[in-house]
Design a protein around this motif. Structure first.
Motif, PDB file in Angstrom:
ATOM      1  N   UNK A   1      33.679  57.745  45.047  1.00  0.00           N
ATOM      2  CA  UNK A   1      33.163  57.409  46.376  1.00  0.00           C
ATOM      3  C   UNK A   1      31.850  56.630  46.267  1.00  0.00           C
ATOM      4  N   UNK A   2      30.958  57.092  45.412  1.00  0.00           N
ATOM      5  CA  UNK A   2      29.635  56.465  45.283  1.00  0.00           C
ATOM      6  C   UNK A   2      29.708  55.078  44.669  1.00  0.00           C
ATOM      7  N   UNK A   3      30.649  54.845  43.770  1.00  0.00           N
ATOM      8  CA  UNK A   3      30.709  53.551  43.083  1.00  0.00           C
ATOM      9  C   UNK A   3      31.706  52.582  43.715  1.00  0.00           C
ATOM     10  N   UNK A   4      32.736  53.096  44.351  1.00  0.00           N
ATOM     11  CA  UNK A   4      33.786  52.240  44.909  1.00  0.00           C
ATOM     12  C   UNK A   4      33.255  51.298  45.992  1.00  0.00           C
ATOM     13  N   UNK A   5      32.209  51.705  46.647  1.00  0.00           N
ATOM     14  CA  UNK A   5      31.604  50.877  47.697  1.00  0.00           C
ATOM     15  C   UNK A   5      31.155  49.534  47.134  1.00  0.00           C
ATOM     16  N   UNK A   6      30.690  49.534  45.899  1.00  0.00           N
ATOM     17  CA  UNK A   6      30.088  48.328  45.316  1.00  0.00           C
ATOM     18  C   UNK A   6      31.039  47.516  44.439  1.00  0.00           C
ATOM     19  N   UNK A   7      32.156  48.107  44.020  1.00  0.00           N
ATOM     20  CA  UNK A   7      32.978  47.424  43.028  1.00  0.00           C
ATOM     21  C   UNK A   7      33.666  46.173  43.552  1.00  0.00           C
ATOM     22  N   UNK A   8      33.986  46.124  44.835  1.00  0.00           N
ATOM     23  CA  UNK A   8      34.561  44.895  45.393  1.00  0.00           C
ATOM     24  C   UNK A   8      33.564  43.750  45.330  1.00  0.00           C
ATOM     25  N   UNK A   9      32.314  44.039  45.646  1.00  0.00           N
ATOM     26  CA  UNK A   9      31.263  43.023  45.551  1.00  0.00           C
ATOM     27  C   UNK A   9      31.019  42.592  44.117  1.00  0.00           C
ATOM     28  N   UNK A  10      31.080  43.545  43.197  1.00  0.00           N
ATOM     29  CA  UNK A  10      30.914  43.227  41.774  1.00  0.00           C
ATOM     30  C   UNK A  10      32.041  42.306  41.315  1.00  0.00           C
ATOM     31  N   UNK A  11      33.281  42.627  41.708  1.00  0.00           N
ATOM     32  CA  UNK A  11      34.433  41.808  41.317  1.00  0.00           C
ATOM     33  C   UNK A  11      34.339  40.407  41.917  1.00  0.00           C
ATOM     34  N   UNK A  12      33.944  40.317  43.181  1.00  0.00           N
ATOM     35  CA  UNK A  12      33.812  39.000  43.817  1.00  0.00           C
ATOM     36  C   UNK A  12      32.745  38.153  43.134  1.00  0.00           C
ATOM     37  N   UNK A  13      31.633  38.768  42.793  1.00  0.00           N
ATOM     38  CA  UNK A  13      30.502  38.030  42.226  1.00  0.00           C
ATOM     39  C   UNK A  13      30.704  37.684  40.747  1.00  0.00           C
ATOM     40  N   UNK A  14      31.169  38.662  39.956  1.00  0.00           N
ATOM     41  CA  UNK A  14      31.212  38.487  38.503  1.00  0.00           C
ATOM     42  C   UNK A  14      32.601  38.205  37.938  1.00  0.00           C
ATOM     43  N   UNK A  15      33.590  38.259  38.778  1.00  0.00           N
ATOM     44  CA  UNK A  15      34.946  37.942  38.333  1.00  0.00           C
ATOM     45  C   UNK A  15      35.860  39.143  38.427  1.00  0.00           C
ATOM     46  N   UNK A  16      37.019  38.913  39.029  1.00  0.00           N
ATOM     47  CA  UNK A  16      37.954  40.018  39.231  1.00  0.00           C
ATOM     48  C   UNK A  16      38.621  40.434  37.927  1.00  0.00           C
ATOM     49  N   UNK A  17      39.010  39.477  37.112  1.00  0.00           N
ATOM     50  CA  UNK A  17      39.626  39.836  35.829  1.00  0.00           C
ATOM     51  C   UNK A  17      38.624  40.599  34.963  1.00  0.00           C
ATOM     52  N   UNK A  18      37.402  40.108  34.900  1.00  0.00           N
ATOM     53  CA  UNK A  18      36.356  40.757  34.098  1.00  0.00           C
ATOM     54  C   UNK A  18      36.119  42.190  34.587  1.00  0.00           C
ATOM     55  N   UNK A  19      36.065  42.387  35.889  1.00  0.00           N
ATOM     56  CA  UNK A  19      35.843  43.718  36.458  1.00  0.00           C
ATOM     57  C   UNK A  19      37.029  44.626  36.166  1.00  0.00           C
ATOM     58  N   UNK A  20      38.229  44.103  36.303  1.00  0.00           N
ATOM     59  CA  UNK A  20      39.431  44.866  36.006  1.00  0.00           C
ATOM     60  C   UNK A  20      39.451  45.302  34.540  1.00  0.00           C
ATOM     61  N   UNK A  21      39.168  44.381  33.643  1.00  0.00           N
ATOM     62  CA  UNK A  21      39.168  44.686  32.207  1.00  0.00           C
ATOM     63  C   UNK A  21      38.119  45.753  31.891  1.00  0.00           C
TER      64      UNK A  21
END
Length: 195
Positions: free
Chosen positions: A46-66
């Motif tokens: 809950x605490x981290x999921x709020x930010x992970x979409x923004x992280x993926x958009x900014x730094x790359x979705x494949x990179x975030x997924x990996x």
């Protein structure tokens, strides 16, 4: 995308049927400790999921997924080695962070690729439907696979298998998926606030 998604599905769901039994019977945790671990997992997600979409958009979705797959894979390996509650707390919190980084990332990646490739809406829906069907059939297979793994190799081996599948999915994502982003120009917080 389908191959990566199937590896992710199996890697994350192979442990689900045995997790409570493993914590209780193999690691010898109390029911209260198992409950604390589940609560910790949900809280960290809950605490981290709020930010992970923004992280993926900014730094790359494949990179975030990996990165999420690596965290989750390592956490499964650590849980397989665990002998007590404190170590499980660390490993399960790492699993929650990995899950947060994975959640929604592949779907966002897919729909951005659909736009980039000018894929027909019907074709895109068919591919996503095929993926859902494969994963539904996979749910039936997981119990059988777990039974065989546990019978021949023991319950800890399910966690080794989950670790390997997650790391394999990370490798497949690196090799097969092109990187894509949301809005790289904005900071993560701005992306999160915009939703």
């Amino acid at each position: 995308m389908i191959l990566v998604s199937v590896a992710i599905f199996y890697g994350r769901n192979i442990v689900t049927p045995v997790l409570t039994v493993y914590f209780k019977d193999v690691i010898k945790l109390s029911y209260s400790q198992v409950g604390y671990l589940y609560s910790l997992y949900l809280f960290v997600m809950f605490a981290t999921d709020i930010f992970t979409g923004g992280i993926a958009d900014k730094y790359g979705r494949r990179r975030t997924l990996v990165l999420g797959l690596i965290f989750y894979g390592v956490s499964m390996f650590l849980i397989s080695l665990s002998k007590g509650f404190a170590f499980c707390v660390f490993a399960y919190a790492l699993a929650a962070v990995g899950s947060s980084l994975i959640s929604g990332t592949l779907r966002a990646w897919y729909f951005t690729e659909v736009e980039k490739q000018n894929m027909a809406r019907e074709e895109a829906k068919n591919a996503f439907g095929l993926l859902k069907s494969i994963n539904s059939a996979g749910s039936l297979v997981i119990g059988l696979v777990n039974s065989v793994i546990i019978a021949y190799l023991g319950m800890r081996s399910v966690f080794y298998a989950a670790a390997v599948l997650n790391l394999l999915a990370a490798l497949l994502a690196l090799l097969l998926l092109p990187e894509n982003w949301g809005d790289k120009k904005k900071n993560v917080l701005a992306i999160v606030i915009e939703g």
